[in-house]
Structures are given as structure tokens and as C-alpha cells.
Design an enzyme around this catalytic site. Sequence first.
Site, short mmCIF file in Angstrom:
data_model
loop_
_atom_site.label_atom_id
_atom_site.label_comp_id
_atom_site.label_asym_id
_atom_site.label_seq_id
_atom_site.Cartn_x
_atom_site.Cartn_y
_atom_site.Cartn_z
N LYS A 16 -0.85 5.23 2.51
CA LYS A 16 -1.09 5.41 1.07
C LYS A 16 -2.08 6.56 0.83
O LYS A 16 -1.88 7.38 -0.05
CB LYS A 16 -1.65 4.11 0.46
N ARG A 91 -4.07 -5.18 -6.03
CA ARG A 91 -3.85 -5.83 -4.75
C ARG A 91 -3.60 -7.31 -4.89
O ARG A 91 -3.36 -8.00 -3.91
CB ARG A 91 -5.12 -5.66 -3.90
N ARG A 129 -7.16 5.66 13.74
CA ARG A 129 -7.50 6.52 12.59
C ARG A 129 -8.93 7.04 12.68
O ARG A 129 -9.84 6.34 13.10
CB ARG A 129 -7.35 5.73 11.30
P1 AP5 Z 1 -8.48 0.44 1.56
O1 AP5 Z 1 -9.39 1.54 1.87
O2 AP5 Z 1 -7.64 0.50 0.33
O3 AP5 Z 1 -7.61 0.16 2.85
P2 AP5 Z 1 -6.09 -0.32 3.04
O4 AP5 Z 1 -5.28 -0.62 1.86
O5 AP5 Z 1 -6.28 -1.40 3.99
O6 AP5 Z 1 -5.39 0.95 3.47
P3 AP5 Z 1 -5.87 1.98 4.48
O7 AP5 Z 1 -6.80 2.96 3.82
O8 AP5 Z 1 -6.41 1.31 5.71
O9 AP5 Z 1 -4.51 2.65 4.90
P4 AP5 Z 1 -3.57 3.70 4.17
O10 AP5 Z 1 -2.34 3.03 3.72
O11 AP5 Z 1 -4.32 4.49 3.14
O12 AP5 Z 1 -3.19 4.59 5.41
P5 AP5 Z 1 -3.71 6.06 5.85
O13 AP5 Z 1 -3.06 7.10 5.01
O14 AP5 Z 1 -5.19 6.09 5.96
O15 AP5 Z 1 -9.30 -0.95 1.44
C1 AP5 Z 1 -10.31 -1.29 2.37
C2 AP5 Z 1 -10.96 -2.59 1.92
O16 AP5 Z 1 -11.57 -2.42 0.62
C3 AP5 Z 1 -10.03 -3.78 1.75
O17 AP5 Z 1 -9.80 -4.46 2.97
C4 AP5 Z 1 -10.80 -4.63 0.73
O18 AP5 Z 1 -11.85 -5.34 1.36
C5 AP5 Z 1 -11.40 -3.59 -0.17
N1 AP5 Z 1 -10.53 -3.28 -1.33
C6 AP5 Z 1 -9.97 -2.06 -1.60
N2 AP5 Z 1 -9.22 -2.14 -2.71
C7 AP5 Z 1 -9.32 -3.43 -3.15
C8 AP5 Z 1 -8.75 -4.12 -4.25
N3 AP5 Z 1 -7.92 -3.51 -5.11
N4 AP5 Z 1 -9.04 -5.44 -4.38
C9 AP5 Z 1 -9.87 -6.07 -3.53
N5 AP5 Z 1 -10.43 -5.46 -2.46
C10 AP5 Z 1 -10.16 -4.14 -2.28
O19 AP5 Z 1 -3.05 6.14 7.30
C11 AP5 Z 1 -3.50 5.28 8.34
C12 AP5 Z 1 -3.41 6.02 9.70
O20 AP5 Z 1 -2.04 6.25 9.99
C13 AP5 Z 1 -4.10 7.41 9.71
O21 AP5 Z 1 -4.68 7.62 10.95
C14 AP5 Z 1 -2.94 8.39 9.49
O22 AP5 Z 1 -3.20 9.65 10.08
C15 AP5 Z 1 -1.78 7.66 10.17
N6 AP5 Z 1 -0.49 7.93 9.56
C16 AP5 Z 1 -0.20 7.99 8.23
N7 AP5 Z 1 1.11 8.23 8.04
C17 AP5 Z 1 1.65 8.31 9.29
C18 AP5 Z 1 2.98 8.55 9.78
N8 AP5 Z 1 4.01 8.75 8.93
N9 AP5 Z 1 3.19 8.54 11.11
C19 AP5 Z 1 2.15 8.35 11.97
N10 AP5 Z 1 0.89 8.13 11.58
C20 AP5 Z 1 0.63 8.12 10.25
#
Ligand code: AP5
Length: 223
Positions: A16, A91, A129
Amino acid sequence: MSRLAVILLGPPGAGKGTQGRQLSSEFGYPSISTGDILREAVRNQTDLGKEARQHMDKGGLVPDGLVDAIVRDRLTRADCRRGFILDGYPRTVNQAEFLRREYAGEGMQFLAIGVQVRDEVLVKRLTGRRSCPQCGRIYHVDTSPSRKGDCCEECDSALIQRKDDTVEVVRERLQVYHQSTRPLIQYYRDSGAYAEIPGEGSVEDIYRSLRSVVQEQIAGRSS
Ligand code: AP5
């Protein structure tokens, strides 16, 4: 003219943040990550940050009321006038209802885009990551490492590994996703505002699918 709210809906590690940044730079909508806003509050040790940290470190969700207030505040800024991209919000069904009520009667178009990735792939992505605390750029030690090693290619800051990217916390985050966030797929399907794209494959291919879904929505809106 109506405004567009793009909601990137997907499990932790679905991409995302990676895709939201690209979408933002092409379409000019700000990409708003509640996770980034909360992490900044944790770093600054504000009251919100202290409360949020207790939930984030364990992989749980921050209470709806706190996150809703952050989003309400952020969406009043001028850069959201034409629309915005939400990464990580809503969420829960309660958050989605809050968002709907905030824009009731304002002609806001919602488009939730589900990014589908298998759990075992997500664990590998998250544990490898690395991210830049300064400019937010996202890397992966194997699939997209920084050409500057442990430093960010864009701003030279030292890259960090998120505290919630350990295997144990990632497992908990995935469980929370399946229980609390996945039901939003049906919620947005029922309101006719849901599209799905595959989240496995190259970042570029995934972006092409995402871009075309957003373009279709914009074209449909103006015709
Ligand atoms: P948040 O920061 O929103 O984390 P998340 O939703 O768990 O999502 P991520 O940021 O971990 O992943 P992403 O989908 O953005 O992936 P990314 O692009 O980084 O939330 C963290 C915490 O905050 C929650 O647990 C909660 O406690 C709190 N919170 C936040 N919002 C909330 C809400 N609305 N309500 C309540 N609590 C909330 O990519 C991940 C990795 O994969 C990277 O290394 C990237 O390089 C790699 N990658 C990406 N795409 C590919 C691909 N196509 N192929 C290979 N690798 C890839």
C-alpha cells in the site's frame, strides 16, 4: 466537481505504501498513511504517540476514536481539496462508517482497492523491509535494496527496520487484518465502490493495474 477518495485496502505488506506513493506522484492526490502519522507521534513522544505505541508494538489496532480524529484533522488540509489516497485507513467497519459520515452529502466518490497477497509472501516482505525515517521511501533487503547500502538513495538518512516487522508481531498483525479489516472488502463491495488487483508480481505490473482502475474511475466520473 466531485472529489475522489482512493482507499488502499490490503494486509500489512501488501504494498500500500509503495503503490500509494507512486499513485500520489502521478495523480497529485496526497497519500495519507495513518501508520506514518502514528509513528511520527511515537517518535515525538506526544500523548497520542504514547497511547498508540502500546498497541502498535504488539501488532494491535490503535482505538478507532484516536485514529478517526487524526484522519479528520488531516483531511481538512488544502491539499485534500480534490481528493486523497488513504493508506491503512479505514481498518475497521466503524472507521469506514466514520469516514462515510464525514463526507455524507458532499458528493465524495469512494473507491476501495483491495490488494491481494498471500500471507507467506507478506511475512517475507515485512521482515526484509527497510524504510527511510526522513522521506518515507520504502526498500527491501532482497527485492529492492538501496543502492547506498544502509542509507536512503534519496536523502542519505540511515534506513531503519520497523519495530513491528519481527516475525511474531507480523503474525499478530496478519491475524488482526483477517479479523478486523478484511470485512471491509464486503462493506465496500456492498456499496459498489470496490475493485481488486493482484498484489503479487513486480511493483511496476501491480502499479499498472492500480493506475488503470483509478483512471477508469476518474473517466467514469467525468463522463
Ligand atoms: P501501517 O503502517 O499502516 O502498516 P500496515 O498496514 O501493516 O502496512 P505496512 O506499512 O506494513 O505495509 P504496506 O502495505 O504499506 O507495504 P509496503 O509498501 O511497505 O500500520 C502500522 C500500525 O499502526 C498498525 O499495526 C496499527 O497498530 C496502527 N494503525 C495504522 N493505521 C491504523 C488504523 N486505521 N486503525 C488502527 N490502527 C492503525 O511494502 C512492504 C515491503 O514489501 C517493502 O519492503 C516493499 O519494498 C516490499 N514490496 C512491496 N511491493 C512488492 C512487490 N510487488 N514485490 C516484492 N516486494 C514488494
